[in-house]
Motif scaffolding. Structure first.
Motif, PDB file in Angstrom:
ATOM      1  N   VAL A 701      43.524  36.063  52.986  1.00 35.18           N
ATOM      2  CA  VAL A 701      43.033  37.130  52.113  1.00 35.18           C
ATOM      3  C   VAL A 701      44.095  37.525  51.092  1.00 35.18           C
ATOM      4  N   ALA A 702      45.346  37.588  51.511  1.00 33.77           N
ATOM      5  CA  ALA A 702      46.414  38.006  50.599  1.00 33.77           C
ATOM      6  C   ALA A 702      46.567  37.024  49.444  1.00 33.77           C
ATOM      7  N   SER A 703      46.640  35.734  49.748  1.00 30.69           N
ATOM      8  CA  SER A 703      46.830  34.746  48.681  1.00 30.69           C
ATOM      9  C   SER A 703      45.612  34.670  47.767  1.00 30.69           C
ATOM     10  N   ALA A 704      44.410  34.750  48.363  1.00 27.47           N
ATOM     11  CA  ALA A 704      43.193  34.648  47.552  1.00 27.47           C
ATOM     12  C   ALA A 704      43.025  35.859  46.637  1.00 27.47           C
ATOM     13  N   SER A 705      43.320  37.040  47.134  1.00 26.31           N
ATOM     14  CA  SER A 705      43.134  38.241  46.316  1.00 26.31           C
ATOM     15  C   SER A 705      44.105  38.264  45.141  1.00 26.31           C
ATOM     16  N   LEU A 706      45.329  37.799  45.347  1.00 25.26           N
ATOM     17  CA  LEU A 706      46.288  37.734  44.243  1.00 25.26           C
ATOM     18  C   LEU A 706      45.837  36.726  43.194  1.00 25.26           C
ATOM     19  N   ARG A 707      45.258  35.636  43.665  1.00 23.53           N
ATOM     20  CA  ARG A 707      44.783  34.611  42.732  1.00 23.53           C
ATOM     21  C   ARG A 707      43.552  35.085  41.961  1.00 23.53           C
ATOM     22  N   GLU A 708      42.659  35.756  42.662  1.00 23.66           N
ATOM     23  CA  GLU A 708      41.379  36.135  42.063  1.00 23.66           C
ATOM     24  C   GLU A 708      41.484  37.327  41.111  1.00 23.66           C
ATOM     25  N   MET A 709      42.529  38.134  41.220  1.00 19.60           N
ATOM     26  CA  MET A 709      42.600  39.332  40.371  1.00 19.60           C
ATOM     27  C   MET A 709      43.024  39.005  38.948  1.00 19.60           C
ATOM     28  N   ILE A 710      43.543  37.792  38.719  1.00 14.91           N
ATOM     29  CA  ILE A 710      44.098  37.452  37.407  1.00 14.91           C
ATOM     30  C   ILE A 710      43.010  37.349  36.347  1.00 14.91           C
ATOM     31  N   LYS A 711      41.909  36.630  36.651  1.00 11.67           N
ATOM     32  CA  LYS A 711      40.899  36.358  35.622  1.00 11.67           C
ATOM     33  C   LYS A 711      40.219  37.622  35.100  1.00 11.67           C
ATOM     34  N   PRO A 712      39.664  38.498  35.958  1.00 10.72           N
ATOM     35  CA  PRO A 712      39.061  39.718  35.401  1.00 10.72           C
ATOM     36  C   PRO A 712      40.075  40.641  34.743  1.00 10.72           C
ATOM     37  N   GLY A 713      41.304  40.682  35.264  1.00 10.54           N
ATOM     38  CA  GLY A 713      42.327  41.520  34.650  1.00 10.54           C
ATOM     39  C   GLY A 713      42.710  41.027  33.265  1.00 10.54           C
ATOM     40  N   ALA A 714      42.867  39.715  33.132  1.00  5.03           N
ATOM     41  CA  ALA A 714      43.194  39.150  31.825  1.00  5.03           C
ATOM     42  C   ALA A 714      42.055  39.373  30.835  1.00  5.03           C
ATOM     43  N   LEU A 715      40.813  39.282  31.307  1.00  6.97           N
ATOM     44  CA  LEU A 715      39.659  39.537  30.450  1.00  6.97           C
ATOM     45  C   LEU A 715      39.725  40.947  29.858  1.00  6.97           C
ATOM     46  N   ALA A 716      40.062  41.919  30.698  1.00  5.36           N
ATOM     47  CA  ALA A 716      40.102  43.309  30.246  1.00  5.36           C
ATOM     48  C   ALA A 716      41.196  43.540  29.212  1.00  5.36           C
ATOM     49  N   ILE A 717      42.315  42.858  29.351  1.00  3.88           N
ATOM     50  CA  ILE A 717      43.449  43.090  28.442  1.00  3.88           C
ATOM     51  C   ILE A 717      43.286  42.328  27.130  1.00  3.88           C
ATOM     52  N   ASP A 804      33.924  49.257  46.468  1.00  2.00           N
ATOM     53  CA  ASP A 804      35.373  49.244  46.670  1.00  2.00           C
ATOM     54  C   ASP A 804      36.120  48.225  45.820  1.00  2.00           C
ATOM     55  N   THR A 805      35.398  47.419  45.049  1.00  4.36           N
ATOM     56  CA  THR A 805      36.076  46.464  44.170  1.00  4.36           C
ATOM     57  C   THR A 805      35.634  46.658  42.718  1.00  4.36           C
ATOM     58  N   ALA A 806      34.390  46.304  42.417  1.00  7.05           N
ATOM     59  CA  ALA A 806      33.918  46.370  41.031  1.00  7.05           C
ATOM     60  C   ALA A 806      33.781  47.807  40.535  1.00  7.05           C
ATOM     61  N   GLY A 807      33.130  48.668  41.332  1.00  5.01           N
ATOM     62  CA  GLY A 807      32.878  50.044  40.902  1.00  5.01           C
ATOM     63  C   GLY A 807      34.133  50.819  40.544  1.00  5.01           C
ATOM     64  N   PRO A 808      35.118  50.920  41.476  1.00 10.32           N
ATOM     65  CA  PRO A 808      36.339  51.668  41.130  1.00 10.32           C
ATOM     66  C   PRO A 808      37.149  51.013  40.012  1.00 10.32           C
ATOM     67  N   SER A 809      37.034  49.694  39.881  1.00 11.59           N
ATOM     68  CA  SER A 809      37.800  49.018  38.836  1.00 11.59           C
ATOM     69  C   SER A 809      37.244  49.312  37.452  1.00 11.59           C
ATOM     70  N   ILE A 810      35.932  49.596  37.361  1.00 13.10           N
ATOM     71  CA  ILE A 810      35.324  49.783  36.044  1.00 13.10           C
ATOM     72  C   ILE A 810      35.834  51.046  35.365  1.00 13.10           C
ATOM     73  N   HIS A 811      35.932  52.159  36.130  1.00  6.71           N
ATOM     74  CA  HIS A 811      36.406  53.362  35.446  1.00  6.71           C
ATOM     75  C   HIS A 811      37.888  53.269  35.098  1.00  6.71           C
ATOM     76  N   VAL A 812      38.642  52.430  35.797  1.00 13.69           N
ATOM     77  CA  VAL A 812      40.003  52.146  35.353  1.00 13.69           C
ATOM     78  C   VAL A 812      39.950  51.285  34.083  1.00 13.69           C
ATOM     79  N   LEU A 813      38.990  50.353  34.071  1.00 13.88           N
ATOM     80  CA  LEU A 813      38.850  49.451  32.930  1.00 13.88           C
ATOM     81  C   LEU A 813      38.564  50.210  31.640  1.00 13.88           C
ATOM     82  N   ILE A 814      37.611  51.159  31.676  1.00 14.08           N
ATOM     83  CA  ILE A 814      37.246  51.831  30.430  1.00 14.08           C
ATOM     84  C   ILE A 814      38.381  52.703  29.908  1.00 14.08           C
ATOM     85  N   LYS A 815      39.192  53.250  30.810  1.00 12.82           N
ATOM     86  CA  LYS A 815      40.348  54.023  30.335  1.00 12.82           C
ATOM     87  C   LYS A 815      41.439  53.103  29.806  1.00 12.82           C
ATOM     88  N   MET A 816      41.575  51.921  30.425  1.00  8.09           N
ATOM     89  CA  MET A 816      42.578  50.993  29.934  1.00  8.09           C
ATOM     90  C   MET A 816      42.183  50.434  28.575  1.00  8.09           C
TER      91      MET A 816
END
Length: 829
Positions: A701-717, A804-816
């Motif tokens: 879970v640790a390795s997969a979550s670190l790998r998987e967070m890159i693509k949506p995070g890069a999209l937002a930035i 616990d993943t998409a929902g809380p991330s979205i309100h961080v996304l719109i502020k970012m």
């Protein structure tokens, strides 16, 4: 022997123990290891010098800043008192401590790895910002004050890095306290159950009423004690997070004020200073987004994988020690719900403070207010009072029943809501004092009263959001009970009911936000403050004040949020250490309440994100006008390119949500495969003769979550930067100099609106599915193991990545998105 005989018909101590020692050497963060090597006396001297330096900066800036520093310092001592109180409690028997240590090591290990990756990305982005600012244009105000490109570039980068570091510390604080409080809550619950059994034995042995009474009172006290530990542990994290957000902005403001010699002849004016702080908000948003993504993917992938194989296929209870993924699941509660939420709320407060300071400065300059410091520093004072009133609310959480009577255990949610009511009442009073102190001006003697009413609008909005979220996610109310009832007819009807409930739940919050924005804008506009032409100018600042009102109880709301994962972890420790069923019943009550408090906090965060994004959008338009030296007051979506920008903004929310949910799904598949493999290759796991390999699931879970967070995070930035640059080039080619800025503004506007609705839908439906399952587990509709329960588990599994993943991330996304467009505005021109 008594507990085992009463619970299972045989001694509890004879049950086989299964949990293996997986604890590794705990690694302390480098900064703390370095501090620990310093001589204690030298460290005290350094701390005193640092405190003296901070207060010197404050005294050189404004008495208001000194007041803010004093409140933050006192809050730190209060937080230390809370943590000392929590850590002084009993950790329980060795089997509980062993599990808690494993959770702690897993959480701290992932935190170090995750934030190590985030820090590298932040370093790269800091270099990009430095490069952009070294070659960007400057505003006439900056040229007049002598603030060159190089100075401006390094100021922005310093602010960005400080915001990122403070956001990371906020996440660390949330995780640090949760992994130490969970076992203490478990121990208190265990002691409560033992005392309850002793009461029952007294009654069965027909002892006198007066001999039974002391035991009953002790049972009540200890049940409250479990709740009090969880609340105070969450309170420690909340006070530190909010205090650090306020202190960080105040320190940065004071440092730049002294360094740049603000308001001196030939230097920058104080009304231009808040624009230099936007990098701080961007750094906080950047770290919060990746923390929420990585932690959310971790916790929900482990949870889904554990539930699908353990509860559905093998029919074993939740958090059963035979499930190889159970440790990963419990670790996820800390890195996803505690660390990520701490960084999230830190970012919310920082962004709101900075945007309100910018709007206050702009309004004060337009109205030619002689002393603008009150309007600029007002957000810092409001949040300083938040620390005070929330501390009172936290201390109000204690046993409330008459000590001379035996009564049922009081609902923990009702007690926390009483504390919230106390906090709100005090917030109203302190908000009124703050507006009279800082927003009074002879140009409009009654303006402060209008702004106080704006704050009241924000406070009422916050309360309404908490109540609406509770109504749609608490199984005491009809929506969740109807959702649970739909489970009796199958898995499909459960999913349909949950999706429809989530869609319906968007209506009331949107109406509340709409009324709040219009009311606050109207109150600010009619405050009597006008510019040189006689036009009202207080509308946007009124909305900013309403946002401050909504966040004026943020520390207490974060306390309620932290209560959830701590209680959840406590239940897991109880189940894994094979405590009697009566102990789990106590932690289940706390866990169900925690699900509701987490859902209400997410609703609160969405509402504050909506108002803060509106403020940041207005600040973005002002900044574009300042750089371009052209009016920029409206965005016309009838222009095809601008309309396309809006479509791209809405699409961004859906694509981001899809990638976040699919990341959970892919990682959960790996967990399911591993857990099935262990059950197949180690059949002795089910009868306790073989031990599961917990560490393997944690590593997956640790390795997969670190790998998987890159693509949506890069999209937002990258998305707003790419859109702005492409349409800037197109605009210059077609003779439209502001096209890039307009398209980005449209993208930001549509993304905010779509993101608010999507986040409300995801968070509420996920929370409702979870509590519908909890309601059935109380014995309703057939209870655990029934067909209704299996259908409810399916709904809960679907809702996990939602809430616990998409929902809380979205309100961080719109502020970012709002902060990144504010920082990168010059490259769109």
């Amino acid at each position: 022997m008594m507990e085992g005989d009463m619970e299972k018909g045989r001694p509890y101590q004879e049950r086989p123990r299964t949990f293996s020692t997986v604890r590794s050497k705990s690694s302390v963060p480098l900064v703390f290891r370095m501090l620990m090597k310093i001589n204690p006396r030298a460290l005290i001297v350094l701390l005193l010098l640092g405190v003296c330096g901070v207060f010197y900066l404050g005294a050189s800036t404004s008495p208001i800043i000194v007041f803010v520093f004093c409140i933050c310092t006192l809050s730190l001592f209060f937080a230390l008192y809370l943590t000392k109180w929590v850590l002084a409690k009993d950790e329980g028997p060795p089997e509980m401590s062993e599990i808690s240590d494993a959770i702690r090591d897993g959480a701290e290990g992932f935190f170090r790895t995750q934030y190590g990756a985030i820090s590298k990305m932040a370093g790269i982005l800091a270099l990009v910002i430095l490069f952009i600012y070294l070659f960007r244009t400057t505003t006439p105000q900056q040229e007049a004050s002598g603030l060159g490109r190089t100075t401006s570039a390094f100021i922005t980068v310093i602010a960005f890095l400080l915001g990122a570091i403070c956001s990371g510390l906020a996440g660390f604080v949330g995780m640090w306290v949760s992994v130490r409080a969970n076992v203490r809550v478990s121990s208190a619950a265990r002691r409560s159950a033992r005392e309850a059994l002793q009461v029952l034995v007294c009654i069965l042995d027909m002892l006198s009423f007066f001999m039974c009474l002391p035991w009953a009172l002790e049972f009540e006290t200890m049940t409250d004690f479990s709740k009090q530990i969880a609340v105070r542990a969450g309170g420690f994290s909340a006070i530190v997070v909010v205090g650090m957000a306020v202190f960080g902005v105040a320190l940065l403001y004071a440092t730049f004020y002294v360094w740049l010699e603000v308001d001196s002849p030939g230097s920058m004016k104080v009304t231009d200073l808040p624009l230099l702080l936007v990098g701080y908000g961007f750094g906080a948003s950047f770290v919060a987004l990746f923390a929420q993504l990585g932690g959310g993917i971790y916790t929900k992938a482990a949870d889904v994988g554990a539930d699908l194989v353990g509860k559905v296929e093998q029919g074993i209870p939740e958090d059963d020690p035979r499930n190889p993924a159970v440790i990963a699941d419990l670790v996820g509660d800390n890195v996803g719900d505690c660390a990520a939420r701490g960084a999230d709320l830190f970012e919310s407060i920082a962004a709101e403070i900075i945007s309100a300071m910018i709007l206050g400065a702009t309004m004060a300059e337009r109205c030619k207010i002689e002393d603008a410091s009150g309007f600029i520093l007002f957000p810092l004072v409001v949040h300083s009072f938040d620390l005070v009133v929330s501390s009172v609310g936290i201390l109000s959480i204690r046993g409330t029943r008459d000590s001379g009577l035996i009564s049922p255990v009081e609902d923990p949610m009702a007690i926390m809501q009483k504390g919230y009511s106390i906090t709100i009442l005090l917030a109203v009073l302190t908000f009124g004092v703050s507006t009279r102190w800082l927003l009074y001006t002879e140009q409009a003697p009654t303006a402060w009263l209008n702004f106080a009413l704006c704050g009241l609008v924000g406070i009422i909005t916050a309360y309404a959001f908490v109540w609406i979220s509770k109504y749609y996610t608490d199984y005491k109310h009809e929506p969740v009970r109807l959702l649970a009832q739909s489970s009796s007819t199958g898995h499909g009807t459960n999913i349909i009911a949950g999706v429809s409930l989530g869609m319906e739940s968007t209506a009331l919050p949107v109406l509340v936000i709409s009324v709040a924005i219009i009311s606050a804008f109207w109150l600010g506009r009619t405050s009597g403050l006008v510019d040189e032409s006689g036009n009202p100018t207080g509308g946007l600042f009124g909305t900013a004040v309403a946002t401050m009102g909504m966040l004026s109880t943020a520390a207490y709301v974060l306390t309620m949020d932290m209560f959830g994962p701590i209680a959840d972890n406590a239940g897991g420790i109880v189940e894994m250490s094979q405590q009697p069923e009566s102990v789990r019943e106590i932690t289940d009550i706390l866990d169900a309440v925690g699900n509701t408090t987490k859902a209400t906090t997410k609703g609160f965060a969405i509402g504050s994100a909506a108002l803060a994004s509106f403020l940041l959008f207005s600040a973005y338009m002002d900044e574009v006008a300042a750089f371009a030296q052209l009016p920029f007051k409206e965005v016309d979506i009838a222009i095809p390119e601008v309309f396309v920008g809006g479509l791209l903004g809405s699409m961004l929310i859906f694509l981001f949500s899809g990638w976040a949910c699919s990341a959970v799904g892919r990682t959960a598949q790996e967990v399911v495969t591993e857990v099935r493999r262990q059950f197949l290759e180690r059949p002795g796991i089910m009868n306790y003769t073989e031990k599961p390999d917990y560490g393997r699931c944690v590593a997956i879970v640790a390795s997969a979550s670190l790998r998987e967070m890159i693509k949506p995070g890069a999209l937002a930035i990258l998305s707003p930067m790419a859109v702005g640059i492409i349409f800037r080039i197109l605009g210059h080619a077609t003779g439209q100099p502001l096209l890039g800025a307009k398209v980005v503004a449209s993208m930001l506007m549509f993304a905010t609106v779509t993101g608010i609705l999507m986040a409300l839908f995801l968070n509420t439906s996920g929370g409702a599915w979870d509590n519908a399952k909890k309601y059935i587990e109380t014995g309703a509709l057939g209870g655990k193991g029934s067909e209704s329960h299996k259908a409810a588990i399916t709904g809960d599994t679907v809702g996990d990545p939602f809430k616990d993943t998409a929902g809380p991330s979205i309100h961080v996304l719109i502020k970012m998105l709002a902060t990144i467009t504010l920082v990168m505005a010059p490259i769109f021109l």
